[in-house]
Design a protein around this motif. Structure first.
Motif, PDB file in Angstrom:
ATOM      1  N   ARG A 142       0.819  -1.221   0.000  1.00  0.00           N
ATOM      2  CA  ARG A 142       0.000   0.000   0.000  1.00  0.00           C
ATOM      3  C   ARG A 142       0.852   1.270   0.000  1.00  0.00           C
ATOM      4  NH1 ARG A 142      -4.254   2.349   3.505  1.00  0.00           N
ATOM      5  NH2 ARG A 142      -3.332   1.340   5.315  1.00  0.00           N
ATOM      6  N   SER A 163       1.145  -7.360  -1.576  1.00  0.00           N
ATOM      7  CA  SER A 163       0.425  -7.614  -0.320  1.00  0.00           C
ATOM      8  C   SER A 163      -1.069  -7.719  -0.644  1.00  0.00           C
ATOM      9  CB  SER A 163       0.660  -6.472   0.673  1.00  0.00           C
ATOM     10  OG  SER A 163      -0.010  -5.315   0.213  1.00  0.00           O
ATOM     11  N   ARG A 164      -1.802  -8.239   0.312  1.00  0.00           N
ATOM     12  CA  ARG A 164      -3.236  -8.418   0.050  1.00  0.00           C
ATOM     13  C   ARG A 164      -3.957  -7.083  -0.082  1.00  0.00           C
ATOM     14  NH1 ARG A 164      -7.427 -12.155   3.454  1.00  0.00           N
ATOM     15  NH2 ARG A 164      -9.113 -10.672   3.475  1.00  0.00           N
ATOM     16  N   SER A 165      -3.501  -6.081   0.652  1.00  0.00           N
ATOM     17  CA  SER A 165      -4.277  -4.832   0.606  1.00  0.00           C
ATOM     18  C   SER A 165      -4.250  -4.225  -0.791  1.00  0.00           C
ATOM     19  CB  SER A 165      -3.833  -3.853   1.696  1.00  0.00           C
ATOM     20  OG  SER A 165      -2.550  -3.410   1.451  1.00  0.00           O
ATOM     21  N   GLN A 198      -0.487 -12.283  -5.085  1.00  0.00           N
ATOM     22  CA  GLN A 198      -0.535 -12.090  -3.618  1.00  0.00           C
ATOM     23  C   GLN A 198       0.334 -13.086  -2.859  1.00  0.00           C
ATOM     24  OE1 GLN A 198      -4.460 -11.693  -1.764  1.00  0.00           O
ATOM     25  NE2 GLN A 198      -3.619 -12.643   0.075  1.00  0.00           N
ATOM     26  N   VAL A 199       1.126 -12.541  -1.951  1.00  0.00           N
ATOM     27  CA  VAL A 199       1.977 -13.357  -1.075  1.00  0.00           C
ATOM     28  C   VAL A 199       1.385 -13.310   0.321  1.00  0.00           C
ATOM     29  CG1 VAL A 199       4.280 -13.471  -0.010  1.00  0.00           C
ATOM     30  CG2 VAL A 199       4.048 -12.878  -2.436  1.00  0.00           C
ATOM     31  N   GLN A 210      -0.566 -15.475   3.872  1.00  0.00           N
ATOM     32  CA  GLN A 210      -1.396 -16.554   4.419  1.00  0.00           C
ATOM     33  C   GLN A 210      -2.519 -16.952   3.474  1.00  0.00           C
ATOM     34  OE1 GLN A 210      -3.155 -15.428   8.141  1.00  0.00           O
ATOM     35  NE2 GLN A 210      -4.779 -16.909   7.814  1.00  0.00           N
ATOM     36  N   THR A 211      -3.163 -15.981   2.855  1.00  0.00           N
ATOM     37  CA  THR A 211      -4.241 -16.308   1.924  1.00  0.00           C
ATOM     38  C   THR A 211      -3.784 -16.151   0.474  1.00  0.00           C
ATOM     39  OG1 THR A 211      -5.043 -14.083   2.443  1.00  0.00           O
ATOM     40  CG2 THR A 211      -6.261 -15.909   3.394  1.00  0.00           C
ATOM     41  N   SER A 233       4.023  -3.253   5.146  1.00  0.00           N
ATOM     42  CA  SER A 233       4.286  -3.082   6.584  1.00  0.00           C
ATOM     43  C   SER A 233       4.830  -4.360   7.232  1.00  0.00           C
ATOM     44  CB  SER A 233       3.004  -2.649   7.292  1.00  0.00           C
ATOM     45  OG  SER A 233       1.991  -3.614   7.105  1.00  0.00           O
ATOM     46  N   GLN A 245       0.139 -11.836   8.545  1.00  0.00           N
ATOM     47  CA  GLN A 245      -0.385 -12.648   7.427  1.00  0.00           C
ATOM     48  C   GLN A 245       0.520 -12.555   6.205  1.00  0.00           C
ATOM     49  OE1 GLN A 245      -2.120 -10.186   8.928  1.00  0.00           O
ATOM     50  NE2 GLN A 245      -3.931 -11.091   9.877  1.00  0.00           N
ATOM     51  N   HIS A 246       1.184 -11.435   6.043  1.00  0.00           N
ATOM     52  CA  HIS A 246       2.125 -11.321   4.921  1.00  0.00           C
ATOM     53  C   HIS A 246       3.399 -12.095   5.251  1.00  0.00           C
ATOM     54  CE1 HIS A 246       3.544  -9.589   1.164  1.00  0.00           C
ATOM     55  NE2 HIS A 246       4.734  -9.530   1.751  1.00  0.00           N
ATOM     56  N   ASN A 285      11.064   0.880   3.264  1.00  0.00           N
ATOM     57  CA  ASN A 285       9.926   1.398   4.018  1.00  0.00           C
ATOM     58  C   ASN A 285      10.322   2.707   4.686  1.00  0.00           C
ATOM     59  OD1 ASN A 285       7.710   1.629   6.029  1.00  0.00           O
ATOM     60  ND2 ASN A 285       7.228  -0.442   5.291  1.00  0.00           N
ATOM     61  N   ASP A 319      11.681   7.049   1.431  1.00  0.00           N
ATOM     62  CA  ASP A 319      10.563   7.070   0.496  1.00  0.00           C
ATOM     63  C   ASP A 319      10.878   6.164  -0.706  1.00  0.00           C
ATOM     64  OD1 ASP A 319       8.538   7.628  -1.247  1.00  0.00           O
ATOM     65  OD2 ASP A 319       8.768   9.814  -1.160  1.00  0.00           O
ATOM     66  N   LEU A 320      10.009   5.200  -0.943  1.00  0.00           N
ATOM     67  CA  LEU A 320      10.265   4.257  -2.051  1.00  0.00           C
ATOM     68  C   LEU A 320      10.280   4.974  -3.401  1.00  0.00           C
ATOM     69  CD1 LEU A 320       7.338   3.536  -3.593  1.00  0.00           C
ATOM     70  CD2 LEU A 320       7.007   2.220  -1.529  1.00  0.00           C
TER      71      LEU A 320
HETATM   72  C1  LIG Z   1      -7.525 -13.533   7.472  1.00  0.00           C
HETATM   73  C2  LIG Z   1      -6.560 -12.563   6.864  1.00  0.00           C
HETATM   74  C3  LIG Z   1      -5.729 -13.012   5.874  1.00  0.00           C
HETATM   75  C4  LIG Z   1      -4.808 -12.144   5.283  1.00  0.00           C
HETATM   76  N1  LIG Z   1      -3.981 -12.602   4.323  1.00  0.00           N
HETATM   77  C5  LIG Z   1      -3.040 -11.778   3.823  1.00  0.00           C
HETATM   78  C6  LIG Z   1      -2.107 -12.237   2.855  1.00  0.00           C
HETATM   79  O1  LIG Z   1      -2.142 -13.392   2.409  1.00  0.00           O
HETATM   80  N2  LIG Z   1      -1.169 -11.394   2.420  1.00  0.00           N
HETATM   81  C7  LIG Z   1      -1.068 -10.101   2.855  1.00  0.00           C
HETATM   82  O2  LIG Z   1      -0.186  -9.367   2.409  1.00  0.00           O
HETATM   83  N3  LIG Z   1      -1.956  -9.636   3.753  1.00  0.00           N
HETATM   84  C8  LIG Z   1      -2.946 -10.429   4.233  1.00  0.00           C
HETATM   85  N4  LIG Z   1      -3.841  -9.924   5.119  1.00  0.00           N
HETATM   86  C9  LIG Z   1      -3.861  -8.459   5.351  1.00  0.00           C
HETATM   87  C10 LIG Z   1      -2.820  -7.996   6.350  1.00  0.00           C
HETATM   88  O3  LIG Z   1      -3.332  -8.098   7.634  1.00  0.00           O
HETATM   89  C11 LIG Z   1      -2.423  -6.536   6.076  1.00  0.00           C
HETATM   90  O4  LIG Z   1      -3.590  -5.748   6.135  1.00  0.00           O
HETATM   91  C12 LIG Z   1      -1.758  -6.313   4.730  1.00  0.00           C
HETATM   92  O5  LIG Z   1      -0.705  -7.210   4.553  1.00  0.00           O
HETATM   93  C13 LIG Z   1      -1.220  -4.889   4.706  1.00  0.00           C
HETATM   94  O6  LIG Z   1      -0.727  -4.614   3.426  1.00  0.00           O
HETATM   95  P1  LIG Z   1       0.405  -3.544   3.234  1.00  0.00           P
HETATM   96  O7  LIG Z   1       1.604  -3.900   4.029  1.00  0.00           O
HETATM   97  O8  LIG Z   1       0.587  -3.365   1.753  1.00  0.00           O
HETATM   98  O9  LIG Z   1      -0.266  -2.177   3.756  1.00  0.00           O
HETATM   99  P2  LIG Z   1      -0.028  -1.379   5.089  1.00  0.00           P
HETATM  100  O10 LIG Z   1      -0.120  -2.222   6.277  1.00  0.00           O
HETATM  101  O11 LIG Z   1      -0.901  -0.191   5.009  1.00  0.00           O
HETATM  102  O12 LIG Z   1       1.508  -0.909   5.002  1.00  0.00           O
HETATM  103  C14 LIG Z   1       1.995   0.049   4.113  1.00  0.00           C
HETATM  104  C15 LIG Z   1       3.459   0.269   4.449  1.00  0.00           C
HETATM  105  O13 LIG Z   1       4.026   1.133   3.478  1.00  0.00           O
HETATM  106  C16 LIG Z   1       4.879   2.042   4.139  1.00  0.00           C
HETATM  107  N5  LIG Z   1       4.920   3.236   3.301  1.00  0.00           N
HETATM  108  C17 LIG Z   1       3.935   4.123   3.042  1.00  0.00           C
HETATM  109  N6  LIG Z   1       4.327   5.032   2.147  1.00  0.00           N
HETATM  110  C18 LIG Z   1       5.615   4.737   1.845  1.00  0.00           C
HETATM  111  C19 LIG Z   1       6.588   5.329   0.990  1.00  0.00           C
HETATM  112  N7  LIG Z   1       6.294   6.410   0.232  1.00  0.00           N
HETATM  113  N8  LIG Z   1       7.814   4.776   0.931  1.00  0.00           N
HETATM  114  C20 LIG Z   1       8.111   3.679   1.691  1.00  0.00           C
HETATM  115  N9  LIG Z   1       7.231   3.089   2.506  1.00  0.00           N
HETATM  116  C21 LIG Z   1       6.001   3.606   2.571  1.00  0.00           C
HETATM  117  C22 LIG Z   1       4.261   2.269   5.490  1.00  0.00           C
HETATM  118  O14 LIG Z   1       5.230   2.702   6.425  1.00  0.00           O
HETATM  119  C23 LIG Z   1       3.704   0.883   5.812  1.00  0.00           C
HETATM  120  O15 LIG Z   1       4.657   0.140   6.537  1.00  0.00           O
HETATM  121  C24 LIG Z   1      -4.754 -10.789   5.701  1.00  0.00           C
HETATM  122  C25 LIG Z   1      -5.609 -10.349   6.720  1.00  0.00           C
HETATM  123  C26 LIG Z   1      -6.492 -11.223   7.285  1.00  0.00           C
HETATM  124  C27 LIG Z   1      -7.388 -10.732   8.382  1.00  0.00           C
END
Ligand SMILES: Cc1cc2nc3c(=O)[nH]c(=O)nc-3n(C[C@H](O)[C@H](O)[C@H](O)COP(=O)(O)OP(=O)(O)OC[C@H]3O[C@@H](n4cnc5c(N)ncnc54)[C@H](O)[C@@H]3O)c2cc1C
Length: 393
Positions: free
Chosen positions: A283, A308-310, A322-323, A325-326, A341, A345-346, A360, A378-379
């Motif tokens: 994200r 990531s899943r989001s 997607q990488v 748990q799911t 992040s 689950q990731h 990050n 910043d990525l």
């Molecule tokens: C039952 C269940 C199963 C799930 N299965 C999975 C799964 O298989 N895979 C999965 O990935 N998730 C899964 N999830 C979701 C998981 O809980 C997280 O919500 C998800 O992984 C978060 O995705 P993210 O890290 O992309 O986003 P976020 O958690 O929002 O993290 C974004 C990160 O980007 C960083 N960032 C922001 N802007 C910048 C920038 N400009 N430069 C550098 N860094 C930046 C932030 O500091 C933050 O660390 C599952 C959730 C549940 C409940």
């Protein structure tokens, strides 16, 4: 413990029908218990003639756990090619077997599979049980579950491991139910408890919010399914072992289901499970179009693109990327997490990568703690700089 009182038995077979573990048979008119009995008491409630009673002692299925030795891996193959997860499980079984001072066996069912044992042995199997029969050519639940259950009852392995594949997820619960033992599905970690020698099976639980470690102290075998890509296969080119051929007869119950047609699944263009390098975006990318940065970096490194899943849920990239748990479990040599992040689950899907690098802007993000190297910032600045440096080379 279940106590049979044959003088009251009228031979109605109600206990035989009700027993979930196939632990009672009638020999002539005499009911006989076998060692699958777990003392659950279902037969006591079902018997209307007071021919079965429960005593305070342990049932046969719960005693003599020390009679169970060895670690089994149920081999999976298609078109005479062994599934990678089987080799990964044998690698893990070998590590566990050293702590239990025991042997690793693979169990191979199919037709004309006699050429496959050397590969299983080169990956660490000391013994391969082969059940080669025409009716086992393609996987079907009933004959596979029956034959493997019978083998387990006869040979008493202490642990049995399956791939958490379509086949393993179908087969393992059937066998666990037949044997009256436990099963932990979709494990991401297997260890031996130093004090008890029990198999500690770790998997995400409660919607992935915690990692639970599960043990099966009172029943045998201890059984687990493990997702492909989580464990590591090891090759020992010189290693050989013993082949044990098991003859089986086809039974009528084996044919309750027949396969009319097999339609091969279209191969996905994304092969994360085999990738050596994965660049994943999360994200933190901020918008779908920024995935082009991830793709460009991946191209420079000859890598696959993960996510990531989001971002998958947001529709920034398709689900096959997607990488987690799911999503897919991966074990590349290098995993670069960009703007992810590192939610549990990731991490469940990539934490066994050889080297993890995180990009990050938050130094406290969990992915930074899990990574071997981190670039904090910043990525949008870091990734273009990486691409430019790689292109210069
Ligand atoms: C039952 C269940 C199963 C799930 N299965 C999975 C799964 O298989 N895979 C999965 O990935 N998730 C899964 N999830 C979701 C998981 O809980 C997280 O919500 C998800 O992984 C978060 O995705 P993210 O890290 O992309 O986003 P976020 O958690 O929002 O993290 C974004 C990160 O980007 C960083 N960032 C922001 N802007 C910048 C920038 N400009 N430069 C550098 N860094 C930046 C932030 O500091 C933050 O660390 C599952 C959730 C549940 C409940």
């Amino acid at each position: 413990m279940i106590k049979l009182l044959p003088k009251n038995c009228v031979g109605c077979k109600q206990c035989v029908k009700i027993c979930p573990f196939a632990a009672i048979q009638l020999e002539g008119k005499t009911p006989v218990l076998n060692d699958r009995c777990t003392g659950c008491g279902a037969c006591v409630d079902a018997c209307r003639f007071a021919a079965i009673a429960l005593t305070g002692k342990k049932s046969p299925g719960m005693k003599n756990l020390s009679a169970y030795r060895g670690i089994w891996v149920i081999a999976e193959h298609r078109g005479n090619s062994i599934h990678q997860v089987t080799l990964e499980l044998i690698g893990k079984a070998l590590e566990l077997s050293r702590q239990r001072a025991t042997e690793v066996s693979a169990v191979l069912l199919g037709e004309r599979v006699k050429e496959l044992p050397p590969l299983l042995m080169r990956h660490g199997a000391d013994r391969v049980y082969i059940v080669d029969a025409a009716h086992l050519r393609r996987y079907r639940t009933l004959p596979y579950a029956r034959i493997i259950s019978e083998l387990i009852v006869a040979c008493k392995p202490e642990m049995v491991l399956f791939g958490a594949t379509t086949m393993g997820r179908d087969l393992a619960p059937r066998i666990a139910n037949r044997l009256g033992t436990g099963l932990t599905a979709d494990c991401t970690g297997l260890e031996i408890a130093p004090d008890s020698g029990l198999l500690l099976q770790t998997r995400p639980a409660f919607g992935g919010n915690i990692m639970a470690t599960i043990a099966c102290p009172d029943h045998r075998p201890q059984m687990a399914t493990v997702r492909p890509g989580v464990m590591q296969s090891i090759c020992f080119p010189e290693h050989t072992g013993e082949v044990v051929h098991i003859a089986v007869k086809e039974k009528r119950e084996d044919n309750l289901v027949s396969i009319l047609k097999t339609i091969p699944k279209k191969r996905s263009a994304v092969d994360l499970e085999k990738a050596q390098i994965i660049v994943s975006g999360g994200r933190g990318l901020g918008a779908a179009e920024n995935f082009k940065l991830i793709k460009k970096l991946a191209d420079c490194l000859g890598a696959e693109v993960g996510a990531s899943r989001s971002v998958v849920d947001r529709g920034w990239i398709s689900r096959e990327h997607q990488v987690g748990q799911t999503g897919k479990s991966v074990r590349p040599r290098l995993y670069i997490a960009c703007g992810i992040s590192g939610a549990v689950q990731h991490l469940a899907g990539m934490q066994h990568s050889d080297v993890i690098a995180a990009i990050n802007r938050d130094p406290k993000a969990p992915i930074v703690a899990a990574a071997h190297f981190s670039l904090i910032g910043d990525l949008n600045r870091i990734i273009p700089e990486m691409i430019s440096q790689l292109q210069k080379r």
